[in-house]
Design a protein around this motif. Structure first.
Motif, PDB file in Angstrom:
ATOM      1  N   GLN A  46       0.817  -1.211   0.000  1.00 46.95           N
ATOM      2  CA  GLN A  46       0.000   0.000   0.000  1.00 46.95           C
ATOM      3  C   GLN A  46       0.850   1.260   0.000  1.00 46.95           C
ATOM      4  O   GLN A  46       0.418   2.311  -0.482  1.00 46.95           O
TER       5      GLN A  46
ATOM      6  N   TRP B 241     -10.889   0.941  -5.323  1.00 50.70           N
ATOM      7  CA  TRP B 241     -10.403  -0.359  -4.879  1.00 50.70           C
ATOM      8  C   TRP B 241     -11.267  -1.487  -5.421  1.00 50.70           C
ATOM      9  O   TRP B 241     -12.470  -1.351  -5.546  1.00 50.70           O
TER      10      TRP B 241
ATOM     11  N   PRO C  97      -6.210   4.703  -3.276  1.00 51.97           N
ATOM     12  CA  PRO C  97      -6.053   3.530  -4.146  1.00 51.97           C
ATOM     13  C   PRO C  97      -4.898   3.614  -5.137  1.00 51.97           C
ATOM     14  O   PRO C  97      -4.603   2.622  -5.797  1.00 51.97           O
TER      15      PRO C  97
ATOM     16  N   ASN D 103      -3.264  -1.874  -5.239  1.00 50.39           N
ATOM     17  CA  ASN D 103      -4.423  -1.844  -6.127  1.00 50.39           C
ATOM     18  C   ASN D 103      -4.078  -2.425  -7.496  1.00 50.39           C
ATOM     19  O   ASN D 103      -4.901  -3.111  -8.116  1.00 50.39           O
TER      20      ASN D 103
END
Length: 383
Positions: A200, A297, A322, A327
């Protein structure tokens, strides 16, 4: 009683996923279906039309037809066609009667410019293949393998719980320890979840994917503008006046100053340019859609895997902006869903949980497996 125990053991052993085959690494798709379609059309279309244009040129012979004077011999007429094709300069007059010239060389290089277009359209694919695909391949291989292993760990945990529960003299105490273990997250397998959390905070794959689509969008727009320029300036002029009074022929009195010529291949080039331009315009929204996929997402896949113990990437709201590598990985996991064997089984368990009357009794795949193994008879209800 032994028959039910044997049936539960067989059921749990059948629930385990087989070991992944060596062909998984070779079968991973490192391009989304829409990206593969874009590559096929944007690169293949100009190459196909260029081959048709060259075939037309080789089969038809001369690409120009000039109206030579009647006193010209056959060799002089052939020389006129060749000289006018080599120069491709239109000699005319403006509104005030001044002589002006206009080059039509863009028509001669038009097939070769389509080859350049095909090469430019292939560059975003090369960027993705060599800058992002190796890292993406490693990420997908690790994540798919860990997701399947996490499912198998859950089933093996139920197998162990079944043996401990059968050997336990106090079933109620066993379930109290089970509930305490769940609350203290002893069933957590943190490697995969922490790896996804780290993704992330990485943006390399997302940057390259957006750059790929931006380059493709730029090349599509530039090609469309180039074709519009050709149509506005050249592709409405299939006839032009050619002058061969140059060099040694400049002093020849019997040669007229201007000779009318017509481009034989003009309609073919018009059709090719209109086909490429119209299809490229239709592809621009597809490229924009591909880039905008990273603005939201894909929570459907992760929500299914929340059936694994302590896998709560969504419930803890760790999904923030995102535009990151996680993603991108989720998009490609969706494209490689056939390689993710555990997804179909967890998806079925999730659907059964939704159809169950007492949903609070099934929180994870462990709860579902214990229910199937017949341990629910002594399992206390969740408070």
């Amino acid at each position: 009683m032994s028959l039910s125990h044997t049936a539960a053991e067989y059921m749990l052993s059948d629930a385990l996923l087989p070991d992944p085959s060596s062909s998984r690494a070779k079968g991973l798709r490192l391009e989304l279906p829409s990206d593969r379609l874009l590559k096929f059309v944007t690169v293949g279309l100009p190459l196909c039309l260029v081959s048709l244009a060259f075939a037309r040129e080789f089969s038809a012979g001369s690409q120009i037809s000039c109206f030579s004077p009647t006193n010209f011999t056959g060799k002089q007429s052939a020389y006129t066609d060749t000289a006018c094709w080599d120069s491709l300069i239109h000699h005319g007059f403006d509104a005030e009667g001044h002589a002006v010239t206009k080059s039509l060389w863009a028509l001669k290089v038009f097939p070769y410019s389509l080859l350049v277009v095909a090469v430019l359209m292939y560059l975003p694919y090369l960027l993705w293949r060599y800058a992002a695909a190796p890292a993406l391949h490693s990420d997908l291989l690790f994540i798919i393998d860990e997701l399947d292993k996490s499912y198998n760990r859950s089933v093996r945990l139920v197998q162990h719980m079944k043996k401990v529960q059968q050997a336990s003299a106090e079933p109620e105490r066993f379930w109290e320890e089970y509930e305490r273990a769940r609350q203290e997250r002893y069933f957590e397998f943190p490697l995969l979840e922490r790896y996804l959390t780290c993704k992330q905070h990485a943006h390399a794959l997302a940057f390259i994917y957006i750059l790929r689509n931006l380059l493709l969008l730029l090349f599509l727009a530039a090609t469309c503008l180039y074709l519009v320029f050709l149509h506005l300036n050249i592709f409405f002029q299939d006839e032009f006046s050619c002058s061969i009074k140059t060099g040694l022929l400049q002093a020849e009195p019997h040669i007229p100053p201007l000779i009318p010529c017509k481009l034989v291949f003009f309609s073919v080039f018009q059709l090719i340019s209109l086909s490429v331009g119209s299809i490229y315009v239709l592809l621009i929204p597809v490229v924009i859609y591909n880039a905008l996929q990273l603005c939201q997402w894909d929570k459907g896949l992760l929500s299914v895997y929340e059936m694994l113990p302590a896998f709560d990437l969504l419930s803890r709201r760790m999904l923030t902006c995102p535009l990151n590598d996680l993603n991108v990985i989720l998009l490609f996991l969706r494209a490689n869903i056939s390689e993710l064997t555990s997804f179909s089984r967890l998806n079925a368990v999730s659907a059964l949980r939704e159809a169950t009357a007492n949903k609070e009794d099934i929180d994870t795949v462990i709860d579902f497996m214990t229910l199937l193994a017949g341990l629910e008879t002594t399992k206390p209800k969740h408070q």
